[in-house]
Design a protein around this motif. Structure first.
Motif, short mmCIF file in Angstrom:
data_model
loop_
_atom_site.label_atom_id
_atom_site.label_comp_id
_atom_site.label_asym_id
_atom_site.label_seq_id
_atom_site.Cartn_x
_atom_site.Cartn_y
_atom_site.Cartn_z
N ARG A 176 -2.41 -8.50 4.73
CA ARG A 176 -2.86 -8.44 3.32
C ARG A 176 -4.38 -8.35 3.25
O ARG A 176 -4.94 -7.53 2.51
CB ARG A 176 -2.40 -9.71 2.57
CG ARG A 176 -1.07 -9.54 1.92
CD ARG A 176 -0.69 -10.76 1.09
NE ARG A 176 0.64 -11.19 1.48
CZ ARG A 176 0.95 -12.31 2.15
NH1 ARG A 176 0.00 -13.17 2.48
NH2 ARG A 176 2.18 -12.57 2.48
N ASP A 177 -5.07 -9.15 4.05
CA ASP A 177 -6.55 -9.13 4.05
C ASP A 177 -7.07 -7.76 4.48
O ASP A 177 -8.03 -7.24 3.92
CB ASP A 177 -7.10 -10.19 5.01
CG ASP A 177 -6.86 -11.60 4.49
OD1 ASP A 177 -6.51 -11.73 3.29
OD2 ASP A 177 -7.01 -12.55 5.28
N TRP A 215 0.84 -1.19 0.00
CA TRP A 215 0.00 0.00 0.00
C TRP A 215 0.88 1.25 0.00
O TRP A 215 0.64 2.19 0.76
CB TRP A 215 -0.77 -0.04 1.33
CG TRP A 215 -2.11 0.54 1.33
CD1 TRP A 215 -2.90 0.86 0.28
CD2 TRP A 215 -2.85 0.87 2.51
NE1 TRP A 215 -4.08 1.36 0.72
CE2 TRP A 215 -4.08 1.37 2.07
CE3 TRP A 215 -2.59 0.80 3.87
CZ2 TRP A 215 -5.06 1.80 2.96
CZ3 TRP A 215 -3.55 1.21 4.75
CH2 TRP A 215 -4.78 1.71 4.29
N LYS A 217 -8.83 -1.14 0.88
CA LYS A 217 -8.73 -0.68 -0.51
C LYS A 217 -10.07 -0.75 -1.23
O LYS A 217 -10.36 0.06 -2.10
CB LYS A 217 -7.71 -1.53 -1.27
CG LYS A 217 -6.28 -1.05 -1.17
CD LYS A 217 -5.42 -1.91 -2.09
CE LYS A 217 -3.97 -1.54 -2.03
NZ LYS A 217 -3.12 -2.53 -2.67
N THR A 218 -10.88 -1.72 -0.88
CA THR A 218 -12.18 -1.85 -1.57
C THR A 218 -13.15 -0.74 -1.13
O THR A 218 -14.21 -0.57 -1.72
CB THR A 218 -12.83 -3.22 -1.34
OG1 THR A 218 -12.97 -3.40 0.06
CG2 THR A 218 -12.02 -4.34 -1.94
N CYS A 241 -6.53 -5.14 1.77
CA CYS A 241 -7.46 -5.43 0.68
C CYS A 241 -8.86 -4.90 1.03
O CYS A 241 -9.52 -4.24 0.24
CB CYS A 241 -7.46 -6.94 0.48
SG CYS A 241 -8.37 -7.46 -0.92
#
Ligand code: PMP
Length: 407
Positions: free
Chosen positions: A373-374, A315, A380-381, A377
């Motif tokens: 990571r999760d 990121w 980010k969504t 993610c």
């Protein structure tokens, strides 16, 4: 009443350590109190378990409750923590430190980093007969250092200390002949070869003008390969200050240097608990475990670098950790940081403004990176909203009240 409300009624300013203030985190979402730690985990008052990337503000290196250290301390406890005369343990730990740091002949043990930094200033003045100190970085909460920062409420305005400022202009100031010491954190986040080069130049200047070079390695001590920035870069400071990780969370700090400096005169540095044996035993064991290969600082360094690299690839434009393999600071968009902290704490990962890495965390990198990571993610969504308050600086921005000219 929740536990922080209870604390607010009896603990001044609500917390003992600025970096533990609830406002430093995502207040309303974060736990405020922890009840126990084991290896790389901590548990809050509700019984929730977290991977701990704050590591007791850098003091936890080998893991909470490390068994060999616990056993050694338990044995020692029955024989008294603070005795009426000096003990052989202090000689033993001093000799262990001497064998790690070639530029150290003698040490003073103290309890906190603040004490070590304050003692170092006094020793430097006594040894050089000069008064001024130039400083860079954080060196604790004593008057002299806080006179340089905000908030300096309750601190007199004038101390003979000034910011080091531009290193290239240091020569002009040292040439005046009145600077006793330069005290710096040799590495804050930047551990590059360029930093080593600058430190070498500073070393040469200090030698030329008989100004002592003090490395405040309270954070970096035992967090770099070869135990310190000084050894890692091969630079010899006149005084080295250690604390935090050296006794794996027990309160111990060290001022160390050549005997000509450490025994220069009858300066006054003395404390009832300086020779407290439990912390010294913890340091003894920590040093042994790091030297006998059970815990390898090189391996920790390598794994920490990998963790950081992976984190910073996820990121990069919003949030990064700036630093070296075992310590860094979150930098970037404040909202991204707040959202990340919030989601991390929900997922059982405890982060703070300073990121620390330790041996038991190094064993769990795959699990924690997969969780990170999760989280990234999910953020980010775009579906994540901040449920608590934005994190604040641990230092309130208040200036001192005007000082009076008469006592
Ligand atoms: N020097 C440095 C570089 C530090 O990071 C700290 C504490 N974070 C101190 C000194 C002061 O240490 P203590 O909090 O143990 O007084």
């Amino acid at each position: 009443m929740n536990i922080q409300e209870q604390a607010n009624l009896c603990i001044a300013q609500g917390a003992l350590t600025n970096s533990k203030r609830p406002s430093t985190f995502v207040e309303g979402v974060y736990p405020t109190h922890l009840v126990r730690g084991r290896a790389c985990y901590v548990w809050d008052t509700a019984g929730k378990k977290y991977f701990d990337y704050i590591c007791g503000l850098g003091s936890n290196l080998l893991g909470y409750g490390q068994q060999d250290i616990c056993r050694a301390m338990m044995d020692r406890m029955h024989d008294g923590a603070t005795l009426s005369l000096s003990t052989p343990i202090e000689i033993d730990v001093a000799n262990r430190l001497k064998s790690i740091f070639p530029f150290v002949d003698c040490v003073k043990f103290l309890k906190t980093g603040t004490e070590a930094c304050s003692a170092a200033v006094r020793i430097a003045r006594a040894a050089t007969g000069k008064e001024w100190i130039l400083s860079e970085g954080y060196h604790g909460w004593s008057d002299i250092f806080v006179s340089q920062t905000s908030p300096a409420l309750g601190v007199a305005e004038k101390f003979k200390i000034a910011p080091l400022g531009d290193w290239l202009q240091a020569e002009e100031r040292l040439a005046k002949g009145n600077v006793a010491a330069i005290i710096i954190e040799p590495v804050m986040t930047n551990a590059s070869p360029e930093r080593a080069k600058s430190l070498n130049q500073l070393r040469a200047l200090c030698t030329k003008y008989r100004t002592l070079l003090i490395f405040d390695e309270i954070i970096t001590g035992f967090r770099f390969p070869k135990f310190s920035v000084a050894n890692y870069f091969g630079i010899e400071p006149d005084l080295i200050l250690l604390g935090k990780a050296i006794a794996n969370g027990m309160p111990l700090s060290v001022v160390g240097g050549k005997k000509e400096i450490m025994n220069c005169d009858e300066y006054f540095v003395s404390s009832t608990f300086a020779g407290e044996t439990l912390s010294l035993v913890a340091a003894q064991k920590t040093i042994d475990l790091l030297r006998n290969g059970q815990y390898k600082l090189d391996t920790l360094w390598h794994k920490g670098e990998e963790w950081l690299k992976e984190f910073n690839s996820l990121w990069p434009s919003e949030l990064r950790i700036e630093g070296y393999a075992t310590r860094g600071r979150f930098e970037g968009d404040p909202l991204a940081k707040a959202l990340f902290f919030q989601e991390a704490v929900d997922s059982g990962l405890l982060f703070g403004p300073s990121w620390f890495f330790n041996f038991p965390l190094a064993e769990k990198s795959e699990i924690t990176l997969s969780a990170v990571r999760d989280i990234v993610c999910k953020i980010k969504t775009g579906g994540v909203r901040l449920r608590g308050k934005m994190p604040q600086s641990p230092f309130a921005e208040k200036m001192r009240t005007k000082s009076s000219t008469t006592p």
